[in-house]
Design an enzyme around this catalytic site. Structure first.
Site, PDB file in Angstrom:
ATOM      1  N   ARG A   1       0.817  -1.214   0.000  1.00 30.87           N
ATOM      2  CA  ARG A   1       0.000   0.000   0.000  1.00 30.87           C
ATOM      3  C   ARG A   1       0.850   1.263   0.000  1.00 30.87           C
ATOM      4  O   ARG A   1       0.406   2.308  -0.464  1.00 30.87           O
ATOM      5  CB  ARG A   1      -0.989  -0.024   1.164  1.00 30.87           C
ATOM      6  CG  ARG A   1      -1.979  -1.183   1.001  1.00 30.87           C
ATOM      7  CD  ARG A   1      -3.083  -1.226   2.008  1.00 30.87           C
ATOM      8  NE  ARG A   1      -2.617  -1.216   3.377  1.00 30.87           N
ATOM      9  CZ  ARG A   1      -3.409  -0.983   4.417  1.00 30.87           C
ATOM     10  NH1 ARG A   1      -4.683  -0.731   4.251  1.00 30.87           N
ATOM     11  NH2 ARG A   1      -2.921  -1.008   5.636  1.00 30.87           N
TER      12      ARG A   1
ATOM     13  N   GLU B   1       3.636  -6.668  12.961  1.00 30.84           N
ATOM     14  CA  GLU B   1       2.541  -6.791  13.916  1.00 30.84           C
ATOM     15  C   GLU B   1       1.982  -8.202  14.000  1.00 30.84           C
ATOM     16  O   GLU B   1       1.589  -8.666  15.059  1.00 30.84           O
ATOM     17  CB  GLU B   1       1.435  -5.803  13.527  1.00 30.84           C
ATOM     18  CG  GLU B   1       0.299  -5.721  14.502  1.00 30.84           C
ATOM     19  CD  GLU B   1      -0.748  -4.712  14.070  1.00 30.84           C
ATOM     20  OE1 GLU B   1      -1.717  -4.576  14.815  1.00 30.84           O
ATOM     21  OE2 GLU B   1      -0.611  -4.082  13.012  1.00 30.84           O
TER      22      GLU B   1
END
Length: 172
Positions: free
Chosen positions: A60, A97
């Protein structure tokens, strides 16, 4: 902007709140405002461009960094997942994450001494930004900062990137 970035629970794994930026990308006014704000991070007080390249992190980050590079009149460099680049690369593995990853950059993508702005959509744990900084430095470049659309302030992203200046359009 909050109406243009949607939360998607438990994606890509349970417990992760994914920030979906596709509505923002589809909104011309919102997307333009974001690109302008990110590009401002690569200009000094007089409006002079202070970078030679803009780096976007897969995937992204590409959608934000490429138009920022065009707006600034500088080159764009993609930071890719392992195995996606066809020529000799530098590689860095890191934790993120929800798992582990390896990023790569072509060895000749950034010339020694070039000043580079790192751009991504979200700063979470900071692992991707820190790994990208390592790749830029492996090429001989200098990172002047990180600019992101969103900072997840409840995660240690700022601490992970250390002394690298951070600009976030929004913090959640």
């Amino acid at each position: 902007m909050s109406r243009l970035v949607l939360d998607v629970a438990d994606y890509p794994t349970p417990g992760v709140m994914f920030k979906d930026i596709t509505p923002l990308l589809a909104d011309h006014a919102g997307f333009s405002a974001v690109i302008d704000a990110l590009a401002d991070e690569a200009r000094d007080e007089a409006g002079t461009v202070i970078v030679d390249k803009v780096v976007g992190m897969e995937a992204r980050g590409f959608m934000l960094a490429a138009p920022v590079a065009l707006a600034l009149g500088v080159g764009f460099v993609p930071i890719r997942k392992a195995g996606k680049l066809p020529r000799a690369t530098h590689a860095v593995s890191y934790s993120l994450e929800y798992g582990e990853a390896t990023l790569e950059v072509h060895r000749d993508a950034i010339a020694p001494g070039e000043r580079v702005l790192l751009i991504d959509d979200v700063l979470a744990t900071g692992g991707t930004a820190a790994a990208t900084r390592e790749l830029v430095e492996a090429c001989g470049g200098t990172c002047v900062g990180v600019a992101v659309l969103l900072e997840l302030s409840f995660l240690p992203g700022r601490a992970t990137i250390g002394d690298l200046p951070l600009s976030a359009i929004a913090s959640v």
